[in-house]
Design an enzyme around this catalytic site. Structure first.
Site, PDB file in Angstrom:
ATOM      1  N   ASP A   1       0.856  -1.172   0.000  1.00 13.84           N
ATOM      2  CA  ASP A   1       0.000   0.000   0.000  1.00 13.84           C
ATOM      3  C   ASP A   1       0.905   1.239   0.000  1.00 13.84           C
ATOM      4  O   ASP A   1       2.097   1.152   0.297  1.00 13.84           O
ATOM      5  CB  ASP A   1      -0.886  -0.043   1.260  1.00 13.84           C
ATOM      6  CG  ASP A   1      -1.705   1.208   1.442  1.00 13.84           C
ATOM      7  OD1 ASP A   1      -2.391   1.613   0.494  1.00 13.84           O
ATOM      8  OD2 ASP A   1      -1.644   1.792   2.539  1.00 13.84           O
TER       9      ASP A   1
ATOM     10  N   ASP B   1      -0.289   5.138   0.960  1.00 17.51           N
ATOM     11  CA  ASP B   1      -0.559   6.096   2.032  1.00 17.51           C
ATOM     12  C   ASP B   1      -0.581   5.402   3.388  1.00 17.51           C
ATOM     13  O   ASP B   1      -1.327   4.444   3.596  1.00 17.51           O
ATOM     14  CB  ASP B   1      -1.888   6.803   1.783  1.00 17.51           C
ATOM     15  CG  ASP B   1      -1.816   7.728   0.575  1.00 17.51           C
ATOM     16  OD1 ASP B   1      -0.954   8.621   0.576  1.00 17.51           O
ATOM     17  OD2 ASP B   1      -2.617   7.548  -0.359  1.00 17.51           O
TER      18      ASP B   1
ATOM     19  N   THR C   1      -2.529   0.669  -4.544  1.00 20.18           N
ATOM     20  CA  THR C   1      -3.019   1.851  -3.842  1.00 20.18           C
ATOM     21  C   THR C   1      -4.401   2.264  -4.307  1.00 20.18           C
ATOM     22  O   THR C   1      -4.765   2.050  -5.467  1.00 20.18           O
ATOM     23  CB  THR C   1      -2.034   3.031  -4.039  1.00 20.18           C
ATOM     24  OG1 THR C   1      -2.573   4.212  -3.445  1.00 20.18           O
ATOM     25  CG2 THR C   1      -1.761   3.307  -5.518  1.00 20.18           C
ATOM     26  N   SER C   2      -5.160   2.877  -3.400  1.00 25.08           N
ATOM     27  CA  SER C   2      -6.464   3.428  -3.761  1.00 25.08           C
ATOM     28  C   SER C   2      -6.337   4.801  -4.418  1.00 25.08           C
ATOM     29  O   SER C   2      -7.333   5.357  -4.878  1.00 25.08           O
ATOM     30  CB  SER C   2      -7.362   3.521  -2.518  1.00 25.08           C
ATOM     31  OG  SER C   2      -7.701   2.227  -2.068  1.00 25.08           O
TER      32      SER C   2
ATOM     33  N   LYS D   1     -10.699  -1.179  -2.118  1.00 21.68           N
ATOM     34  CA  LYS D   1     -10.485  -1.865  -0.841  1.00 21.68           C
ATOM     35  C   LYS D   1     -11.658  -1.482   0.074  1.00 21.68           C
ATOM     36  O   LYS D   1     -12.092  -0.340   0.026  1.00 21.68           O
ATOM     37  CB  LYS D   1      -9.167  -1.432  -0.194  1.00 21.68           C
ATOM     38  CG  LYS D   1      -7.909  -1.718  -1.022  1.00 21.68           C
ATOM     39  CD  LYS D   1      -6.678  -1.059  -0.379  1.00 21.68           C
ATOM     40  CE  LYS D   1      -5.443  -1.211  -1.241  1.00 21.68           C
ATOM     41  NZ  LYS D   1      -4.276  -0.492  -0.687  1.00 21.68           N
TER      42      LYS D   1
ATOM     43  N   ASP E   1      -1.725  -0.205   6.273  1.00 23.23           N
ATOM     44  CA  ASP E   1      -1.919   0.542   7.521  1.00 23.23           C
ATOM     45  C   ASP E   1      -3.377   0.653   7.925  1.00 23.23           C
ATOM     46  O   ASP E   1      -3.678   0.995   9.073  1.00 23.23           O
ATOM     47  CB  ASP E   1      -1.373   1.964   7.362  1.00 23.23           C
ATOM     48  CG  ASP E   1      -2.262   2.797   6.447  1.00 23.23           C
ATOM     49  OD1 ASP E   1      -2.777   3.831   6.901  1.00 23.23           O
ATOM     50  OD2 ASP E   1      -2.458   2.405   5.282  1.00 23.23           O
TER      51      ASP E   1
END
Length: 220
Positions: A16, A18, A111-112, A143, A168
């Site tokens: 991931d 962020d 990643t989103s 996600k 995270d």
């Protein structure tokens, strides 16, 4: 007496961005608390939802009666605001060394964020972009849906069971688990979601590539 580090063995790592490689909490708080105030929502409640998800997916949870088109429009506007705001964006401690240690071993960014935001944030944090990247544009579901992680594993040609996810957020950890992968939680948010292992940041990790092509992860 020192405790022995936990050991995980994998064939690929899925990362991931962020909160895991990049600390962007300052800008995420600014943008989302502004949105929360405009919608008459409690800022703390909003912040408890948004980490790890695509923006429109968070909005759908927070305002379930709101038209999808409004969420998508807000999402596009906020992504542009986030891409223009790099104030306070820094690497998570240990990220530079961690990515350097991964050179030559299968890994992907999952990643989103979209392409523009992920490119800008990694650059602002001084981090190289992994060759394989799964961004918001790559998936049909945010996600905690496992689609992104499964796509990352497929692009790397590695069975999901042989992948370890670094995350995270609750949404990200749930996505990794739903993909059938083991999950290393990074940072203070991750501990409450039951990852397989937990580190405060990436300085608590070391990598040992093995002759059989696997990666030995020493945690702690």
């Amino acid at each position: 007496m020192a405790t022995e580090p936990a050991v995980l063995t994998a064939r690929a790592l899925l990362l991931d961005m962020d909160g895991t490689l990049v600390n962007s909490d300052a800008v995420v708080e600014r943008i989302w608390r502004r949105w929360a105030a405009a919608q008459g929502l409690d800022g703390d409640e909003v912040m408890s939802v948004v980490h790890g998800r695509q923006g429109h997916a968070s909005m759908a949870l927070l305002l379930p009666e709101r038209p999808v088109e409004e969420n998508l429009a807000d999402n596009a506007r906020m992504l542009a605001e986030e891409t223009a705001d790099m104030d306070g964006v820094v690497e998570v401690p240990g990220a530079t060394a961690f990515l350097a240690a991964l050179a030559g071993t299968p890994h992907a960014l999952v990643t989103s964020a979209d392409v523009a935001l992920s490119t800008a944030r990694m650059a602002a944090a001084g981090l190289p972009l992994p060759e394989v990247r799964v961004t918001a544009e790559s998936v049909g579901a945010s996600k905690p849906d496992p689609e992104g992680f499964l796509k990352g594993a497929a692009e790397l040609g590695v069975d999901p069971a042989d992948c370890v996810v670094f995350e995270d957020s609750g949404a990200g950890i749930a996505a990794g688990r739903a993909a059938g992968m083991r999950v290393v939680g990074v940072g203070p948010r991750a501990g409450q979601y039951g990852p397989d292992a937990l580190v405060k940041d990436l300085t608590e990790l070391s990598l040992e590539p093995q002759e059989d092509g696997t990666i030995r992860l020493l945690i702690g």
